[in-house]
Enzyme design. Structure first.
Site, PDB file in Angstrom:
ATOM      1  N   GLY A  46      43.190  41.683  41.100  1.00 20.63           N
ATOM      2  CA  GLY A  46      44.485  42.318  41.332  1.00 20.63           C
ATOM      3  C   GLY A  46      44.971  42.016  42.733  1.00 20.63           C
ATOM      4  N   GLN A  51      49.743  42.457  50.404  1.00 22.65           N
ATOM      5  CA  GLN A  51      48.513  41.776  50.827  1.00 22.65           C
ATOM      6  C   GLN A  51      48.752  40.327  51.249  1.00 22.65           C
ATOM      7  OE1 GLN A  51      46.223  43.323  47.201  1.00 22.65           O
ATOM      8  NE2 GLN A  51      44.630  43.125  48.733  1.00 22.65           N
ATOM      9  N   CYS A  94      38.297  44.922  47.534  1.00 22.92           N
ATOM     10  CA  CYS A  94      39.697  44.619  47.825  1.00 22.92           C
ATOM     11  C   CYS A  94      39.748  43.296  48.583  1.00 22.92           C
ATOM     12  CB  CYS A  94      40.293  45.737  48.684  1.00 22.92           C
ATOM     13  SG  CYS A  94      42.025  45.483  49.094  1.00 22.92           S
ATOM     14  N   LEU A  95      40.677  42.422  48.194  1.00 21.68           N
ATOM     15  CA  LEU A  95      40.766  41.113  48.866  1.00 21.68           C
ATOM     16  C   LEU A  95      41.134  41.268  50.338  1.00 21.68           C
ATOM     17  CD1 LEU A  95      42.465  38.942  46.089  1.00 21.68           C
ATOM     18  CD2 LEU A  95      40.048  39.033  46.749  1.00 21.68           C
ATOM     19  N   HIS A 136      44.622  51.198  41.998  1.00 23.28           N
ATOM     20  CA  HIS A 136      44.257  50.587  43.281  1.00 23.28           C
ATOM     21  C   HIS A 136      45.446  49.784  43.831  1.00 23.28           C
ATOM     22  CE1 HIS A 136      41.260  48.123  45.820  1.00 23.28           C
ATOM     23  NE2 HIS A 136      42.406  47.480  45.947  1.00 23.28           N
ATOM     24  N   GLU A 137      46.091  48.998  42.952  1.00 23.53           N
ATOM     25  CA  GLU A 137      47.197  48.141  43.410  1.00 23.53           C
ATOM     26  C   GLU A 137      48.452  48.960  43.737  1.00 23.53           C
ATOM     27  OE1 GLU A 137      46.329  45.335  44.282  1.00 23.53           O
ATOM     28  OE2 GLU A 137      44.471  45.203  43.139  1.00 23.53           O
ATOM     29  N   HIS A 140      48.339  50.333  47.100  1.00 26.03           N
ATOM     30  CA  HIS A 140      48.726  49.375  48.148  1.00 26.03           C
ATOM     31  C   HIS A 140      50.228  49.463  48.452  1.00 26.03           C
ATOM     32  CE1 HIS A 140      45.285  46.891  49.215  1.00 26.03           C
ATOM     33  NE2 HIS A 140      44.964  46.692  47.960  1.00 26.03           N
TER      34      HIS A 140
END
Ligand code: NI
Length: 170
Positions: A46, A51, A94-95, A136-137, A140
Site C-alpha cells: 500500500g 509518501q 510502512c515504506l 493504515h493508508e 497517512h
C-alpha cells in the site's frame, strides 16, 4: 510510469494532512500509476500519495499474494463510513519506516466510500489484510503513522533511531 523517491521518517511532510483530489484527470491518473509502480518496486502492499511528497487524498493498494495475479486498487478521496466493533491485529510495516514492524490492533472490518479511476463514487466492504491496509493508508492522508498506534516508549525509540539515521545521511 515513474518510480518516485519515498519520504522517510522523521520527514515532517509525513505529518501533513492531505487535500482532496479535485478531479480525476490525466494528471491524477498518472500520479496513481506512478504510485503503483513505486509501491511494486519497493515492494509494498500500500502507498499514500504523501509518501512520495504529494499531499493529495489518494491511496493505492495491492494485497494479492506473491505469485498470484496482481490486483491493483486505486482509491481517490477514501473515507471510512463504518467500522466493526470486532478488532484484529496485524504486524504492520510502512515504506516510510523501512525495516520496522509492530503489531497494531484495528477494527477487523470497514466500509469505505471512494472515487474510482473512472470518477465514479464507489463503496467497498473490506476485512482481513485489506481492511488493515486501507486503515493504515487512510491514516497517512491525515498525517497519522502506524507507530502512533503503538506504545509511546516504542514510538519514541523508533523516531530516535530514524532521526539519527537521517542525520548520518546529511
Ligand atoms: Ni505506511
Amino acid at each position: 510510469m515513474t518510480i518516485k523517491p519515498l519520504i522517510i521518517l522523521p520527514d515532517p511532510v509525513l505529518r501533513q494532512v492531505s487535500s482532496p483530489v479535485e478531479r480525476i484527470d490525466a494528471d491524477s491518473l498518472r500520479l496513481a500509476d506512478d504510485m503503483l509502480e513505486t509501491m511494486y518496486d519497493a515492494p509494498g502492499i500500500g502507498l499514500a500519495a504523501i509518501q512520495i511528497g504529494v499531499p493529495r487524498r489518494l491511496v493505492v493498494i495491492d494485497v494479492s499474494k506473491e505469485g498470484e495475479e496482481k490486483k491493483p486498487l486505486v482509491f481517490f478521496n477514501p473515507e471510512i463510513l463504518t467500522a466493526t466493533e470486532a478488532r484484529s491485529t496485524y504486524e504492520e510495516g510502512c515504506l516510510s519506516i523501512p525495516d520496522y514492524y509492530a503489531e497494531v490492533e484495528r477494527p477487523a472490518g470497514i466500509t469505505v466510500r471512494y472515487v474510482d479511476r473512472d470518477g465514479k463514487q464507489q463503496e467497498m466492504t473490506a476485512d482481513g489484510l485489506l481492511a488493515t491496509c486501507l486503515q493504515h493508508e487512510i491514516d497517512h492522508l491525515n498525517g497519522t503513522l502506524f507507530i502512533d498506534h503503538i506504545s509511546r516508549l516504542k514510538r519514541e525509540m523508533v523516531i530516535r533511531k530514524f532521526t539519527k539515521a537521517a542525520k548520518a545521511r546529511i
